[in-house]
Every structure is written in C-alpha cells, then in structure tokens.
Enzyme design. Structure first.
Site, PDB file in Angstrom:
ATOM      1  N   CYS A  19       0.911  -1.246   0.062  1.00  0.00           N
ATOM      2  CA  CYS A  19       0.037  -0.071   0.096  1.00  0.00           C
ATOM      3  C   CYS A  19       0.944   1.442  -0.109  1.00  0.00           C
ATOM      4  O   CYS A  19       0.357   2.083   0.559  1.00  0.00           O
ATOM      5  CB  CYS A  19      -0.974   0.060   1.140  1.00  0.00           C
ATOM      6  SG  CYS A  19      -2.016  -1.553   1.243  1.00  0.00           S
ATOM      7  N   ALA A  27       1.407   3.454  -4.859  1.00  0.00           N
ATOM      8  CA  ALA A  27       0.178   2.504  -5.420  1.00  0.00           C
ATOM      9  C   ALA A  27      -1.171   3.337  -5.161  1.00  0.00           C
ATOM     10  O   ALA A  27      -1.731   3.250  -6.128  1.00  0.00           O
ATOM     11  CB  ALA A  27       0.478   1.247  -4.496  1.00  0.00           C
ATOM     12  N   SER A  73      -1.349  -6.278   2.103  1.00  0.00           N
ATOM     13  CA  SER A  73      -0.422  -5.626   3.193  1.00  0.00           C
ATOM     14  C   SER A  73       0.441  -6.461   4.306  1.00  0.00           C
ATOM     15  O   SER A  73      -0.311  -7.496   4.290  1.00  0.00           O
ATOM     16  CB  SER A  73      -0.900  -4.315   3.690  1.00  0.00           C
ATOM     17  OG  SER A  73       0.025  -3.775   4.258  1.00  0.00           O
ATOM     18  N   ARG A  74       1.139  -6.090   4.673  1.00  0.00           N
ATOM     19  CA  ARG A  74       1.535  -7.201   5.755  1.00  0.00           C
ATOM     20  C   ARG A  74       0.784  -6.980   7.155  1.00  0.00           C
ATOM     21  O   ARG A  74       0.724  -7.720   8.016  1.00  0.00           O
ATOM     22  CB  ARG A  74       2.972  -6.739   6.431  1.00  0.00           C
ATOM     23  CG  ARG A  74       4.028  -6.834   5.307  1.00  0.00           C
ATOM     24  CD  ARG A  74       5.516  -6.265   5.875  1.00  0.00           C
ATOM     25  NE  ARG A  74       5.411  -4.744   5.619  1.00  0.00           N
ATOM     26  CZ  ARG A  74       6.368  -4.028   6.227  1.00  0.00           C
ATOM     27  NH1 ARG A  74       7.369  -4.646   6.648  1.00  0.00           N
ATOM     28  NH2 ARG A  74       6.355  -2.692   6.081  1.00  0.00           N
ATOM     29  N   LEU A 118       6.675  -2.518  -3.564  1.00  0.00           N
ATOM     30  CA  LEU A 118       7.491  -2.625  -2.298  1.00  0.00           C
ATOM     31  C   LEU A 118       8.733  -1.943  -2.332  1.00  0.00           C
ATOM     32  O   LEU A 118       9.494  -1.578  -3.608  1.00  0.00           O
ATOM     33  CB  LEU A 118       7.778  -4.109  -1.978  1.00  0.00           C
ATOM     34  CG  LEU A 118       6.400  -4.902  -1.830  1.00  0.00           C
ATOM     35  CD1 LEU A 118       6.803  -6.442  -1.737  1.00  0.00           C
ATOM     36  CD2 LEU A 118       5.647  -4.445  -0.674  1.00  0.00           C
ATOM     37  N   LYS A 159      10.133   0.425 -10.602  1.00  0.00           N
ATOM     38  CA  LYS A 159      11.846   0.760 -10.654  1.00  0.00           C
ATOM     39  C   LYS A 159      12.316   1.079  -9.577  1.00  0.00           C
ATOM     40  O   LYS A 159      11.694   1.636  -8.483  1.00  0.00           O
ATOM     41  CB  LYS A 159      11.908   1.814 -11.989  1.00  0.00           C
ATOM     42  CG  LYS A 159      11.086   3.034 -11.532  1.00  0.00           C
ATOM     43  CD  LYS A 159      12.012   3.979 -10.752  1.00  0.00           C
ATOM     44  CE  LYS A 159      11.365   5.036 -10.094  1.00  0.00           C
ATOM     45  NZ  LYS A 159      12.135   5.752  -8.893  1.00  0.00           N
ATOM     46  N   ARG A 202      14.492   5.753   0.977  1.00  0.00           N
ATOM     47  CA  ARG A 202      15.351   6.183  -0.269  1.00  0.00           C
ATOM     48  C   ARG A 202      16.644   6.278   0.472  1.00  0.00           C
ATOM     49  O   ARG A 202      17.657   6.152  -0.369  1.00  0.00           O
ATOM     50  CB  ARG A 202      14.890   7.191  -0.969  1.00  0.00           C
ATOM     51  CG  ARG A 202      13.534   7.023  -1.807  1.00  0.00           C
ATOM     52  CD  ARG A 202      12.969   8.236  -2.318  1.00  0.00           C
ATOM     53  NE  ARG A 202      11.909   8.036  -3.235  1.00  0.00           N
ATOM     54  CZ  ARG A 202      10.586   7.909  -2.812  1.00  0.00           C
ATOM     55  NH1 ARG A 202      10.328   8.070  -1.530  1.00  0.00           N
ATOM     56  NH2 ARG A 202       9.443   7.790  -3.463  1.00  0.00           N
ATOM     57  N   ASP A 248      16.752   6.087  -7.531  1.00  0.00           N
ATOM     58  CA  ASP A 248      15.476   6.540  -7.342  1.00  0.00           C
ATOM     59  C   ASP A 248      14.975   7.550  -8.544  1.00  0.00           C
ATOM     60  O   ASP A 248      14.138   7.471  -9.313  1.00  0.00           O
ATOM     61  CB  ASP A 248      15.328   7.551  -6.082  1.00  0.00           C
ATOM     62  CG  ASP A 248      13.854   8.060  -5.631  1.00  0.00           C
ATOM     63  OD1 ASP A 248      13.105   7.329  -5.810  1.00  0.00           O
ATOM     64  OD2 ASP A 248      14.065   9.210  -5.433  1.00  0.00           O
TER      65      ASP A 248
END
Length: 333
Positions: free
Chosen positions: A12, A16, A37-38, A75, A98, A167, A179
C-alpha cells in the site's frame, strides 16, 4: 476492450494508492481484484477506499488467489526480486516498480523466472508510455535534427530532511541513482537505441543518510562517440529536463518524466526556428496499465524482455563508478 486483467496490489505504498491504483481503475483493460499488505487493517482500509472486493493481510494470500491474474509490486527495492519471482512461480504476471532489483544479477533471475513460468514481466517506467516519447522518437527518426550527438538529462529534488525515508537506506537500494537517476539513464538508452560502453560518475555520499548517493552526475558513453551527460539528486533544487542534441537541431523536453495532460509540450529547434510542439496529453500510468494488459493478452511488448537487466547493469555500474571514483567499461571482455 472487453477482456479485463484482474490485478492484485502487493503493498500500500504511496505510489500505489496515489498513482497506480487510480490509473488501473481508469484504464480500459484492468480491474483491481485484491490488495495485500503485511497487516489486514491497512489493506482493508485501502480496499474500502478504492472499492476493491478483497483485502489480504499477507502477500502469500494474494498470490494464492485464483481470481488475480497480475500483480503490481510497489515494495521497497530490496524486496522486488523475492516477490516478483514468487509471483511468477504462482502464475501471476508482474509489473514491478523501478528499479526492478538491486543489481543486474537479480534482474536476470527475475526475467528468467518469468520466462520459465510463461508470464509477462515489466518494469514500471511510466514515462515511456506517454505519447510525447513516441513523438520525440519520430522526430529523431525523421532526421529533422540531424544525427544525434549528445543527450543531457537532469532529475533532482530535495528531501534530505526526511532522514527516515526508505530512499536513504543503503541496504534497501536507496540513493539518487536508483531513485531518479534511472530516468535519464533509461531515456538515453531508448533515444540512442543502443547500449552504453562506459560510465564515469561522481557522487555525494552522505553519512547522515546511511551513506547513500544523495547527488550524482556523470558521463555515459555510447557507441560512435556520443554520450549522455546527466545529474540526479535528492539533495538539490527541484528540476527536470531532457535535451536531445543533433547536428541540425535539438529537442528540449521540460518535465520529461512526470508529464501528463497539461505539460505535454516540448520544443524543437531546427532550420533556424523554434517550434513549440504539443504531444497528446495522457496519464502515463493509465497507458502503462493498458500496454501491460495488451502484452499479457498477446500483443508485442513495447520493451524487450531483457531491458530490466540492461537497466540494472547500467545503474549498478554508475554506482560502482561513483564509489570507486573511476571510469568503468561496460564492454564485454
């Protein structure tokens, strides 16, 4: 289009919920069947927001759903390989954010797993699906700006204060090259229609940000003496630009990687004049979803199957060049 691709969303993340899920719902070809989701609380909330019929509290449950044809994976980078391969083995087509992996070895394993399973795998470079890219390629092919000599690409923004950002996690595939540097790098491969021969990159590695590359600039050499000059960063003023230089003219593309409807124009300098061209506006995320579905349903994919491997080979070599502070050849021994 009467045939619909049934999507499962594996995670999520903001990309997305903010871009890809709305685009799938707007597309002609796709419907969202499930989101995972987890934690079930999060996926249930997202499912309710988007009117998705099924929510799961684990990715395994999503892959076991027979009503899901394809998965979108937003993810963190270090999880792409595992879940793309598991999705392929479950018979699901895979659209993966990506950069597709942490290195070219992982990307090759993902491509091979998809080939073996007979499913379609694509890397989510949405900008390549905007109509402006096709128009620029047509202008280059027409010879209007002559023979290509150089490409200049930039993509920078400043998010350095958010030190908890994923990131900025080195082991997770963080850094500006992975990124945003990936955009001008992939664009140069596309516009030159060739693979690079060598790279020389310099970068700022920040101890405050887990030693990821916060800013990078470099030279990417292509066959015939032509090159990409680029810079990218997560610790610099926001800007984007792509310039394609030929012997008889040049093309200047503002906002090349985030264009939608209102910023689809570009400029062609040729024959002593400046032509303000406007491509057809589009949501590239919608185009991406429809083009992905078309490939699943039998159309020729717009991008070669091994393209993600070549993307990662270039990215990992750029990062190695920056760390080693030396020019690295990509030519086979």
């Amino acid at each position: 289009m009467t045939q619909k691709l049934r999507w499962g969303i594996m995670g999520c993340a903001q990309i997305a919920t903010g871009s890809v899920m709305p685009a799938i719902q707007e597309s002609e070809s796709g419907v969202i069947q499930a989101v995972a989701s987890r934690g079930l609380d999060k996926s249930s909330a997202v499912a309710k927001e988007f009117g998705v019929p099924q929510a799961y509290g684990s990715y395994e449950e999503l892959l076991a759903d027979p009503n899901v044809d394809a998965v979108y994976i937003p993810l963190p980078n270090h999880l792409h390989r595992e879940w793309a391969i598991r999705a392929a083995e479950a018979g699901k087509h895979v659209l993966c954010e990506k950069p597709i992996a942490l290195n070219s070895r992982e990307a090759a394993e993902m491509v091979e797993a998809s080939r073996k399973a007979g499913v379609h795998l694509a890397e989510a470079y949405m900008y390549r699906h905007h109509p402006r890219i096709a128009e620029v390629l047509q202008i280059i092919a027409s010879g209007e700006i002559g023979e290509l000599r150089s490409i200049r690409g930039t993509f920078t923004y400043n998010d350095a204060e958010d030190t908890s950002n994923i990131r900025f996690k080195s082991a997770w595939g963080g850094g500006s090259l992975y990124d945003v540097g990936c955009y001008p790098l992939t664009a140069a491969r596309l516009l030159f229609g060739a693979e690079p021969e060598a790279v020389t990159v310099q970068a700022i590695f920040s101890p405050e940000h887990d030693h990821v590359d916060m800013m990078a600039s470099g030279l990417v050499e292509f066959p015939g003496g032509v090159s990409l000059i680029f810079d990218c960063g997560m610790w610099a003023y926001n800007r984007q630009l792509l310039e394609v230089l030929g012997t008889e003219g040049r093309i200047e593309i503002p906002m090349p990687f985030n264009a939608r409807f209102d910023d689809a124009e570009f400029f062609v300098y040729a024959a002593g004049e400046v032509r303000r061209a406007r491509a057809t506006g589009a949501n590239p995320y919608v185009r991406q979803a429809d083009n992905f579905a078309a490939a699943v349903f039998g159309a020729e994919p717009a991008v070669a199957a091994d393209d993600p491997v070549q993307n990662m080979l270039l990215l990992e070599t750029c990062l190695a060049s920056a760390r080693q502070r030396e020019r690295i050849s990509l030519k086979p021994e």
